[in-house]
Each structure stands twice: as structure tokens, then as C-alpha cells.
Design a protein around this motif. Sequence first.
Motif: not given
Length: 128
Positions: A22-32, A52-56, A70-75, A80-87
Motif C-alpha cells: 500500500c503506497t501512500a501519499s500526503g503529508r500526514t502519512v507518517s503520522s497515521s 501503529s505510526r512507528s510500526g512498533g 503487517i509492516s511499514r516502511d515510513n521512508a 505491506y501485508l505478507q500473507m502466508n499459508s493462504l486458504k
Amino acid sequence: QVQLVESGGGLVQAGGSLRLSCTASGRTVSSSAMGWFRQAPGKEREFVARISRSGGSTYYADSVKGRFTISRDNAKNTMYLQMNSLKPEDTAVYYCAADFPPYLGSSRYEETAIYDYWGQGTQVTVSP
């Protein structure tokens, strides 16, 4: 304002894996805070995961716990959503969402109402 674009969906056999972005744009992304939802035909949109905002901090629906990450790269303004063992029951349109300003409690993470911005969705189909 936040714009969200999902990618990475497709057709996969049961037991396989996919990674959604999920690619985001907008100045509030890192605060979301951000989340993933999904909607199968004829069903309501349901919560999948939140980060969370920090990914923590992360939170998952019981149905995906231990299989999805679920993970994120604010830079890169990307989640991301890594989905394994899909049903086959994971088949749905997957949506990313941004919660800004972030909900500060913890009891409503699964509610669509607390998310302010949504992407257009990406189809995930899992064959038996």
C-alpha cells in the motif's frame, strides 16, 4: 489528505503466499496508523490487521494471526501485508486504510469507522 494505492494481489493456490503493498501519499502519512481490511462477495468488510505510526505495535484478526504479517516502511511511505499459508477463505478484495489522526484507544481497531482514508482495493483469489 492521504491517497492510498494497493498492489500485489493475484491468484494463488492454497498454501501459497502473496505480499500486498500500500503506497501512500500526503503529508500526514507518517503520522497515521494504518490497517488492512478485506471484503468477500456478499459479506461485510472485515478487519485484518493494524500497525501503529512507528510500526512498533501491530494487531491482527484471529483468523489471520500467525499467517499474516503487517509492516511499514515510513521512508518509502509504504505498508505491506505478507500473507502466508493462504486458504480459500482468504479470497477477497483487500483494502488498505489510514487512520489520521490516529485513534488512541484500543477497543475499536477493527471498526471501519475509525479509518479516514481508503484505497481502491486489490483482489486476492486463493484456489483450493
